[in-house]
Structures are given as C-alpha cells and as structure tokens.
Design an enzyme around this catalytic site. Structure first.
Site, PDB file in Angstrom:
ATOM      1  N   GLY A   1       0.853  -1.378  -0.105  1.00  0.00           N
ATOM      2  CA  GLY A   1       0.307  -0.059  -0.008  1.00  0.00           C
ATOM      3  C   GLY A   1       0.721   1.264   0.122  1.00  0.00           C
ATOM      4  CB  ALA A   2      -0.123   4.868   0.517  1.00  0.00           C
TER       5      ALA A   2
ATOM      6  CE  LYS B   1       7.205  -5.143  -1.756  1.00  0.00           C
ATOM      7  NZ  LYS B   1       8.464  -5.533  -2.500  1.00  0.00           N
TER       8      LYS B   1
ATOM      9  CG  ASP C   1      -6.060   5.269   3.496  1.00  0.00           C
ATOM     10  OD1 ASP C   1      -7.158   5.514   2.603  1.00  0.00           O
ATOM     11  OD2 ASP C   1      -5.178   4.703   2.871  1.00  0.00           O
TER      12      ASP C   1
END
Ligand SMILES: *[C@@H]1O[C@H](CO)[C@@H](O)[C@H](O)[C@H]1NC(C)=O
Length: 998
Positions: free
Chosen positions: A701-702, A705, A828
C-alpha cells in the site's frame, strides 16, 4: 410491513392485561399522527406520549393545534428525533396542517408526489438534512400557501424543476448542499415574493448569475456560493434595495464588480472572494450605512482602494487580500469607526500607511504583508488596545517599532520581518504576555534582548535574525516554557549561553550562528528532547563538544563550525542521524569516531589541524618531516612486505571464511534491530526477519509492503515493512522530511500501542533499524473486505455477514473517534483497510496516515498532506484540504455502499461518477432495486435498504449532515432490532399491503 406493528402491540398489551379501547376517543388528526408514527422507525423512548387513549393529540410532543375550540392539528415538529423511514404520508391527511418540520432525521429516499399534494394548507415545510434523493418534488409548487421551503442538506439531484418558478407566496427557498445540476435557473426571478434564496454548494452546470434575479425586489439574502457560476456579475443585482447578504464566493466569475453593487443600500455583508474578477473596486461602498463585512479577497482586482470604503460606519471586516490593488491605503482608513479586521496582504500597495491608523479604529487584526508600503508603522496602531495581530512583513517600512506596542497586551502575533526598521526594540515588547510569534528578522534593529522577556509566557517562535542586536542572551529566556524556536543569528550578541536554555523542553530550533557568543557549550541539556536544529556556528565558543549532544533524540542539523572548540569529537555523536554536520574550523584533535571517518564527512571536519582520520586532507602533514631518509625507506619497505604478507594470508583466510561470511554479516546486521513490543509476544526480531521473503508478500500500500510471517512456533503474524523515508532536506524552511517521517512513525506507534479494541487490528510489536521499520500485527486469515467483496470470493459474504462487518467496522471507528482521547482520525478508511478474521469479524486496520488530532491551531499544517484513497475522499477535502472525523465518516459511508451494492468505489461502469453519485443517480432514475447487489438474498431487502440509507447519510456531501460514528453504530443496530420486531407479527396478518420502507 409497518401495519403489522399495531396488531403486535395490541397482542402484547392484551397479554399484559391492559384493556385497550382501540382509540375511539381520539380525533381523526390524532389517528393520522399515529399512522405517521407507525410508518417510521422511532427510537426507543421517543414520542412515548403519543398515546392512543388521549382524546386529542394537542399535548403530544411536537404537535401544535389551532387555538380555537376545534383543536385541529396545525403544526408537527419532529426535528432531530432520529427518525428513520419513508416520508410519513399520513401527515398530509391532516387537513389544516400548516407547518411541518422533519429536519435532521433519516427520512427518505423520496418525497411522494401524491402525499405532498394532499398537504394543501402547508405554509412551512422543512425537510432539511435528511436522506432524500432523486429529483426535487414538482408537487411542492402546487401548494398554494407555501411560504418557507427548506430542502437543504439532502442528496436531491437533477435540475431545479420549472414548476419552482411558479410559487405564489414563497418567501424563503433553500436548496443548499444537494447534488443539483442544470444551470441556476432564470425563472426563479419570477418568484416575486422571495426574500431568501439559498442555492449554495450544488454542482450546477457552469452558467451565469441570471440577470432576472434582479427582479426579486423583496430579496434580503442571496447566497450562491460554490454554484459553478461563470461570466460577470449582472448589474441588475444592484436593484435589490433590501438585500442584506450577497454571497457569490467561490465561483468562476469574471469581469469588473459592477458599480451598481455599491448601491445596495441595505447591504450588511458582501462576499465575492475566490473568483476571477478584475478591475477596480467600485466607489460608493462607503455610503452603505449597514455594511459590516466585505470580502472580495482572492480576485484579480486592480486599481486603488477607494477612499469611501472606510466611510461605511458599520464596516467591521474588510478583506481585499490577494488581488492586484495599487496605490496607498487611503487616509480615510484611519477614520473607520468600527473596523476590526483589515486584511490587505498580497497586493501591490505602496505609499505610507495613514499616520493615525488605529487611533479611532478598534483594530484587532491588521495585515498588510507582502506589499511595498513605506514610511513608519503608525504610532497609534494599538491605541485602542484591541490589537492581536500586526502583520506587516515584506514591505519597505522604516523608523522604529512604536513604543505603544509595549502596552498592547493582547498582541499574539507580530511579524515585521523584511523591512528597514531600525532603533531599539522597545523593552516592553519583549515581555508581552500573549505573544506567541515575534518575528523581527531582516531589519536593522538595535538594543538588547530585555530580561522582561520572562513575562512572555506564551512565546513559541522568537525570530530576530539579521539585525544589529547586542548584549547577551538573558538567562530569563529559560522561563519561556513554550519556546520552540529561537533564531537570533546574524546579530552582535555576546557572552555565554545562559544555562537556563538547557531546560527548555519544547525547543526545536536554536539558531545563533554569526554572533559573538563565547564560553563553553551547554552541558545538562537532557530536556532538549525535541531539538532538531542546533546552529552555533561562527561564534567564539571554547571548550569541548559535550558528549550529551549524542543523546538528543531528534537532532538532525548540527553546526558548530567556526568556533574555538577543542578536544575530541565525542564518539557519542555516532548516535545521531544527521543531515547536516559541521564542526569544521575549530581546534579539535584526536581520532575521528569510525562512523565519521569516511570521505562523505570530509567537509564536516576541515580546518581542524589536530584531527586524524583516514580522510585525505586531514592530518596531512602533521607528522611527515620527523624521520630521516633511511628511516623513511625502511618504513616504505616494511609497509610493502607487510602488505604482501597480509595479501597472502588474507586470500587464504578469505577462502576459509567464505561460506560463513554472509551469515556473519547477516547476523551483525540483525543484531542492530530493536524490538519494542506492546503485547506479550513469543518471538524475536530474528524470527520476523527470516520471514521477510518476497514470496510471502500479501499486500502493498501507500505506506509499505505487508508480509505474512509464519513463525517457528507456528504462530502467524502480518508484518508491515514501511517504505524507507527520504532524507531530502527542505532548504526553504529547514523542515527535515526524514525526521518528520521518524516523528510520525513514533507517533503512529505510540498511538497504535494504546489502542485495545475488538474491532481494531492489534499491533503486537515494532522493530526498527536505522531507516527500516517493521510493524508486526496480528494476522487476519480472510484478508481485506475489499479483496473478498470485489473478487470471486464475494459469495462468502451473505447479507448477515456483511451486516456484521458493517457493524464491527463502525464500532472500531466509533472507538477511534469518540473513545480515544485525543480523537484519532483514521484518514484512510476503505474496504481494503477493513480486515476479516477466520470468523469474518472485521477489524479496522492501517493507521499509516492516522494522526492524533492535536488541539486546534496546531493541526492544519500537519493535516495538509493529501489523505485517503480514490473514491473515498470526502468532497469538501477539495476546498478545505482538511481531514477530520467527518471525512472518515464519508469514507465509511462509501464502504457501506460497497457492502450493499457489491461494487467498488470507482468503476469504469460508473463513467465520470464515483460509487456515491452512481447510487444516487441510479436510485433516482431506475429505483432502489437497481443498486442492490443481486447476489444478496432479497428476503432481507428492507434491512439492506436501511443500511443503504445509512450509507447515503454518511456519504452526504455536507459534513454536518453526516452523523457521528457512535450514532452510525446505533442506527446500524436498530436496523437489526427493527427487522426482528417486524418479523414476529408476520404470522398474525400477512394480507397487509402497506408501507414498505425500502
Ligand atoms: C423592503 O424593506 C422595507 C422595510 O422592511 C419594506 O417596507 C419594503 O416593503 C421592502 N421592499 C420590498 C420590495 O419588499
């Protein structure tokens, strides 16, 4: 279904031994009210006094009746009552109902035309902040007596219907914050009775401000902010003689402000900011006797500020910033009798400020920064004693700082940097009790830092660089407990550093280079936990470098060059992660610490003749001339022989050790890892590191890992390896991103470690090593909701499972928002961050971007990082760039819609739209059935529909419409409770055909 309920209640009542005479005493109006109540889901305990055994409903909560003997119901007000369900049509059968207020509930999705047509007597209808979608109901225009209509804060879409031009008595129309399209219609100009027209915050098609609105002679409020308006402001608006509030802000209007606008005799507030207007500000505003606030900032206005603007006797706020205004601030500004806030920054103003500015004016904030203003600061700028902000940076001001500022006790922010001010800084200015920011840098100021600074208890940034200040730094500075920055470089300060500096726990930047300071560097600096920048270069400091510097946890900028420091470079400095390290040009000696003895640090140590290391240029000729020639040859030979021996032995040794070499290196590497655990764990950092194999990657993801790690003992954990932070230095403001990343990592870990909730993924421990950071979480075998829902595995998620997931995730978020102190904003929320365990219980995960919401005022800067994922970002983020709980709630609404529709948040199928818009427009055009996931069992249709409604409320475009997470949890729980209650009486009567609430 709703009709089953009374039978059920009756049965219960009969069982309880209460003999109920089925309401033969209650008036017909009362019966309609009870019908309406039945159609809605009413929270337990609400409307309990709506008692069928009363003869009249006139005393019931929210009900009002005619005064005369008939006792007819004329008003129903059930605002903010947590009501869920369809529009209660039964109310429109009450013949004399004149006022209906259902605002702030969860009623929707449509306003049935047939029902509304029955509401013949309605004068007031308030359906604001509910769950209505689809086109605006045409039928409303047919209500002959309607005076007040508010539909704001719903998700109505489509154009405003033509019929809305035919209201006969309507005085107030509010459609703010819906999803309305089409242009702002000219036909509204035909509703001659209108006094208030509020259409702001709708995604209208770009179009002009209809000139026809100038015909609304009775208009008092015209609010068209953020309506996609283009073209110029029509002069006809100048005819609105009774208009008090004109707000056309945040559109794309062009051209000049028509002079007629200055003729709006009743104007109190004029907001035209955030457009692309040009030309000068028209004269005549000063004649507006009612004008209190005028905001035409952020346009492209040019020309001079009109003199008469300040003659408006009630003008309190004037914002003309970020334009291209020229000329001087008019003398008349000093005569404005009510003006409190004058913001003129970022223009092209020149000339001098009116000498009497502030003497007659109760100024609280004066901002003329970023202009070319010359002359002196008006002596009486704070004569009224109200001034809190004096912002004049980046002009050409001369003369001294007025003595009067020292008596200006409310001052909080003073920014006078980058002018040509001279003279002594008045003593008292140093010690103002509320001053938080005193910025005087880049002038020619003289004098000493006064000991009265001890009184500046709120000082956080003291920036006085590049002046001609003299004297020593007073020890009183140690009492500024909130001091974050002391920048006084480029002055003529002398004497030693006061030891009290060492106790400033908030200190982040201490920048004192280029002075004449002397004495030893401070010891006892253990309070400097937040110090990231220490620059003492080019002074006369002596003595040794204190080893304690190596203990400063976030120090990354250290410059001690150009002093007379002696002794060794302390080995403790190896603990620091420095981006800038300079001790050159001192008198240091001895061996360099091994870590620094490399070419990369060469320039850090230059100009210290006694300093030795393997770097060319250091120690160069300090021992060369001592020996004679033969000794020299002997030395060369022995070195040669020694080197040959080393080579032979080395090669042999190399082969001998070859196989174990990598292993050894690996172990050495590993021993540097540190593990911090927050739960009892039965593994070590080595176990974790062994599992970080690319084959084990389960996500990325942003922020990093994710690996699945099966440990030696069989335990499974998820390991998130954060992407390494860059160490790029932001040269402009000295903010270091590397250390910012470190800080946010520490913050994240600290935050996470505190959270213990069944619906939050558990953080077991974290491992760190230099820039590598690992977070070890409990492993969730069923992966993320997003992965399951949007793959072939979606079949695993039947409605009951999806409902449970929704509730679990809501509880997790509610905990973060409402139980954590301070509240935690996830930033998020998305289906990929909702993880599922073996039983499909859901946990909220990944606070990669979560930040602790700091006390207001500190937040904005850190919050301006883009947050969230595509399709989940709340619409207001586009213009506020702020993230708060409400943005999480929007994102959660999207997750609910995903659960109900089975569709991802963005999909080519939706075209330009995202899931929220697609759901709204599909319901609108085709009906609810077309958005529900066809894989779901439609026996639960009603329940699914309710969750859909909750999703739509959460994803409503106006943040205030979104319920708090705790309320969302409650609403979700009620969905189930209701469904159960309704299933029971099913067996008593299955012939009813009334009232499905989907
Ligand atoms: C404007 O306001 C005044 C005073 O309230 C009122 O008498 C007058 O009728 C209003 N004008 C119009 C056109 O409504």
């Amino acid at each position: 279904m709703a009709a089953f309920l009374p039978l059920f209640l009756l049965a219960v009542a009969a069982n309880a031994g209460l003999l109920v005479a089925p309401s033969h005493g209650l008036s017909q109006d009362g019966l309609h009210l009870l019908d309406a109540k039945r159609a809605l889901t009413v929270p337990a305990g609400a409307l309990e006094d709506w008692n069928p055994r009363d003869a009249t409903p006139c005393a019931w909560t929210g009900v009002s009746c005619d005064d005369d003997a008939t006792g007819a119901v004329t008003g129903v007000s059930l605002a903010n009552a947590n009501l869920v369900g369809p529009f209660p049509s039964a109310l429109c059968r009450i013949p004399r109902l004149a006022s209906l207020d259902l605002s702030t509930n969860y009623i929707g999705p449509d306003v049935p035309a047939k029902a509304v047509a029955g509401c013949k007597a309605l004068a007031t209808l308030d359906l604001s902040v509910n769950s209505f979608v689809g086109p605006l109901p045409d039928a409303l225009a047919g209500l002959p007596d309607l005076v007040y209509l508010s539909l704001e804060g719903n998700n109505f879409s489509g154009s405003i219907p033509d019929s809305f031009g035919t209201f006969r008595k309507l005085e107030s129309l509010s459609l703010v914050n819906n999803l309305l399209g089409g242009e702002v219609p000219a036909f509204l100009g035909a509703v001659a009775t209108l006094r208030e027209l509020n259409l702001s915050y709708n995604p209208f098609t770009p179009g002009p401000v209809p000139a026809e609105l100038g015909r609304l002679a009775a208009l008092r409020v015209l609010w068209l902010a953020s309506c996609n308006l283009v073209g110029s402001i029509p002069a006809s608006l100048g005819r609105l003689g009774n208009l008090t509030d004109l707000d056309l802000s945040t559109n794309a209007l062009t051209g000049p402000i028509p002079p007629e606008i200055a003729g709006l005799a009743s104007a109190v507030q004029i907001e035209l900011y955030n457009n692309s207007l040009s030309g000068p500000i028209p004269k005549g505003f000063g004649k507006l006797t009612e004008l209190r606030s005028m905001d035409v900032a952020m346009n492209r206005l040019d020309g001079a500020i009109p003199d008469d603007l300040f003659e408006a006797p009630k003008l309190e706020t004037l914002h003309l910033y970020s334009n291209a205004l020229t000329g001087a601030v008019p003398e008349s500004a000093a005569k404005a009798t009510s003006l409190a806030e004058l913001r003129l920054f970022a223009n092209r103003l020149n000339g001098t400020l009116p000498a009497d500015l502030g003497r007659n004016t109760p100024l609280v904030c004066l901002d003329v920064s970023d202009n070319s203003i010359s002359g002196e600061i008006p002596r009486g700028v704070c004569e009224r004693g109200e001034l809190e902000e004096l912002l004049m940076l980046n002009n050409a001001l001369i003369g001294s700082i007025p003595e009067g500022l020292g008596r200006c006790h409310r001052l909080r922010r003073v920014r006078l940097s980058k002018n040509r001010l001279d003279g002594d800084v008045p003593d008292a200015v140093w010690g103002l009790p509320h001053m938080a920011l005193l910025e005087l840098n880049d002038n020619q100021l003289t004098g000493e830092i006064s000991p009265v600074i001890a009184g500046a208890a709120n000082m956080s940034n003291l920036v006085i660089s590049n002046n001609r200040l003299t004297g020593s730094i007073p020890s009183e500075i140690g009492s500024l407990a909130k001091l974050y920055e002391l920048s006084a470089d480029g002055n003529m300060l002398s004497g030693p550093l006061p030891s009290s500096l060492g106790s400033l726990a908030e200190l982040g930047r201490l920048v004192l280079h280029n002075n004449s300071l002397s004495g030893q560097l401070l010891r006892g600096i253990h309070s400097w936990k937040k110090l990231s920048e220490l620059n003492l270069a080019d002074n006369g400091f002596t003595g040794a470098i204190p080893p304690e510097l190596g203990d400063l946890p976030v120090l990354n900028y250290l410059d001690l060059s150009g002093n007379r420091l002696t002794g060794q470079v302390p080995i403790q400095l190896e603990n620091l992660k420095l981006n800038q390290f300079n001790v050159s040009n001192n008198q240091l000696s001895g061996q360099l610490p091994p870590q620094y003895a490399t070419e990369a640090y060469r320039s850090s140590f230059l100009g210290n003749p006694g300093l030795c290391g393997d770097i060319a240029g250091l120690c160069s000729d300090s021992q060369g001339n001592a020996g004679n020639h033969s000794g020299y040859v002997w030395m060369i030979r022995s070195i040669f022989i020694f080197a040959a021996v080393v080579l032979v032995v080395g090669v042999a040794w190399f082969y001998w050790r070859y196989w174990s070499f990598n292993k050894a290196k690996l172990n050495a590497e590993r021993s540097k890892w540190t593990l911090t655990s927050f739960h009892k764990v039965s593994f070590s950092e080595h176990d974790i590191l062994d599992c970080l194999d690319e084959d084990n990657v389960i996500g990325s993801g942003a922020s990093g890992k994710v690996y699945k790690a099966v440990l030696g003992n069989g335990e499974v954990v998820a390991v998130k390896k954060l992407w390494g932070g860059s160490l790029k230095k932001d040269t402009e403001n000295g903010v270091d991103e590397g250390s910012a990343a470190d800080n946010s990592f520490d913050a994240e870990v600290r935050t996470l470690s505190k959270i213990r909730h069944k619906n939050i993924v558990k953080l077991l421990c974290c491992c760190t090593h230099d820039d590598s950071k690992l977070l070890v979480y409990e492993y969730m075998p069923n992966g993320s909701l997003g992965d399951v829902l949007h793959s072939s595995k979606a079949g695993l998620l039947d409605w009951s499972t999806r409902y449970k997931i929704a509730l679990d995730a809501a509880e997790g978020l509610s905990y973060l928002h409402q139980d954590c102190v301070p509240a935690i904003v996830h930033r998020d929320v998305k289906s990929n961050n909702i993880l599922l365990d073996a039983e499909f219980s859901a946990c909220v995960a990944d606070f990669g971007v979560a930040k602790v919401v700091e006390a207001a005022g500190r937040a904005p800067k850190s919050m301006s990082v883009i947050a969230g994922s595509c399709g989940y970002i709340a619409p207001e983020y586009a213009y506020t760039l702020r993230v708060n709980e409400k943005s999480d709630i929007y994102s959660f609404g999207v997750v609910l819609l995903e659960l109900v529709t089975g569709k991802p948040p963005v999909d080519p199928e939706f075209g330009e739209k995202d899931l929220v818009k697609w759901v709204c427009s599909t319901i609108d055009q085709k009906g609810v059935e077309h958005v529900l996931d066809s894989r779901l069992d439609m026996a639960f249709k009603e329940e699914i529909g309710r969750v859909l409604n909750i999703g739509l409320v959460c994803a409503s475009s106006l943040p205030i419409n979104r319920p708090a997470m705790r309320r969302v949890v409650k609403m979700l729980q009620e969905v189930r409770a209701e469904a159960r209650a309704k299933l029971e009486p099913y067996y008593y009567d299955d012939t009813s055909d009334q009232g499905s609430s989907v």
